[in-house]
Scaffold this active site. Sequence first.
Site, PDB file in Angstrom:
ATOM      1  CE  LYS A 126      -3.831  -2.516   1.982  1.00 45.04           C
ATOM      2  NZ  LYS A 126      -4.671  -2.899   3.127  1.00 45.04           N
ATOM      3  CD  GLN A 180      -3.665  -4.653   6.128  1.00 41.48           C
ATOM      4  OE1 GLN A 180      -3.852  -3.605   5.522  1.00 41.48           O
ATOM      5  NE2 GLN A 180      -3.878  -5.826   5.564  1.00 41.48           N
ATOM      6  CG  ASP A 226     -10.039  -0.942   4.059  1.00 42.31           C
ATOM      7  OD1 ASP A 226      -9.641  -1.344   2.952  1.00 42.31           O
ATOM      8  OD2 ASP A 226      -9.401  -1.086   5.118  1.00 42.31           O
TER       9      ASP A 226
HETATM   10  N1  GUN Z   1      -6.678  -7.395   5.517  1.00 43.41           N
HETATM   11  C1  GUN Z   1      -6.806  -8.172   4.407  1.00 43.41           C
HETATM   12  N2  GUN Z   1      -7.389  -7.468   3.428  1.00 43.41           N
HETATM   13  C2  GUN Z   1      -7.637  -6.237   3.902  1.00 43.41           C
HETATM   14  C3  GUN Z   1      -8.218  -5.054   3.340  1.00 43.41           C
HETATM   15  O1  GUN Z   1      -8.644  -5.007   2.194  1.00 43.41           O
HETATM   16  N3  GUN Z   1      -8.282  -3.985   4.163  1.00 43.41           N
HETATM   17  C4  GUN Z   1      -7.832  -4.027   5.442  1.00 43.41           C
HETATM   18  N4  GUN Z   1      -7.950  -2.930   6.170  1.00 43.41           N
HETATM   19  N5  GUN Z   1      -7.299  -5.089   5.995  1.00 43.41           N
HETATM   20  C5  GUN Z   1      -7.201  -6.186   5.214  1.00 43.41           C
END
Ligand code: GUN
Length: 278
Positions: free
Chosen positions: A52, A96, A119
């Site tokens: 990211k 996350q 998200d």
């Molecule tokens: N953990 C696995 N996939 C994701 C996601 O798309 N967003 C977040 N915040 N955590 C994750």
Amino acid sequence: MYQLIDGKAISRQIKDELREKVEGLRAQGKEICLAVIQVGSDPASSVYVNNKKKACEYTGIRSLAYELPEETTEEELLALIGELNSREDVNGILVQLPLPAHINEERILLAIDPARDVDGFHPVNVGNLSIGRPGYVSCTPAGVIQLLKRSGIEIEGKECVVLGRSNIVGKPMAMLLLRENGTVTVCHSRTRNLKEITRRADILVVAVGKPGFVDADYVKEGAVVIDVGIHRDENNKLCGDVDFDSVAPHTSAITPVPGGVGPMTIAMLMNNCVEGLR
Ligand code: GUN
């Protein structure tokens, strides 16, 4: 011969478009900023968070990384989210997942300002999606729609079957296909006569979290198959929920793993950061 849907190329195209937009915004004195919070050091999460950050650098988005220790309390995390919610210069906030067991995930997700919830996990955004109002949409299913559209695959009027009903993928996927005027069926672990239903699909989206679950028996000749799964097989090779070698020859288009849906999730996260600029 089937079309191999190239998620790597399509995600790059999206990030390149966003990079131009970000540059244009910067020229007007507007900077986009994403805050990414990781609690603990789960290795898979660290890989995602790092990707990211790299995507932010590529597109010109400023990223604030918060790497908090495993022992961080729920109150401490809530305090950080509260502070970020009130910062004018922060456009997106992402926590996350998964969080350590002592932190209540639902409380955390509810604390994020829906206007910064890139998200798309906050109930306000989930609700907006379900009634067709603008809002942030969960990145992976949004990425699947882009893969279909940018590969020239029409959704309107098609029989769409979603395999899996998670809050992050299956449910928003169904809502998005419906918004595109598909005829949508959602299947799950209690579905009876599963193959009968999946064999009706013009577009089959598989998000069951089981390696190689879908073989050729599940697929109608000429269907489009989208594989959201990602696993490591016994030889440590990446594989999806779809048994690619068995299924691909029966499809008109299919996504590979890796290089299909995977790269789209982060591209759509960048998209949410840019398009959500207030
Ligand atoms: N953990 C696995 N996939 C994701 C996601 O798309 N967003 C977040 N915040 N955590 C994750």
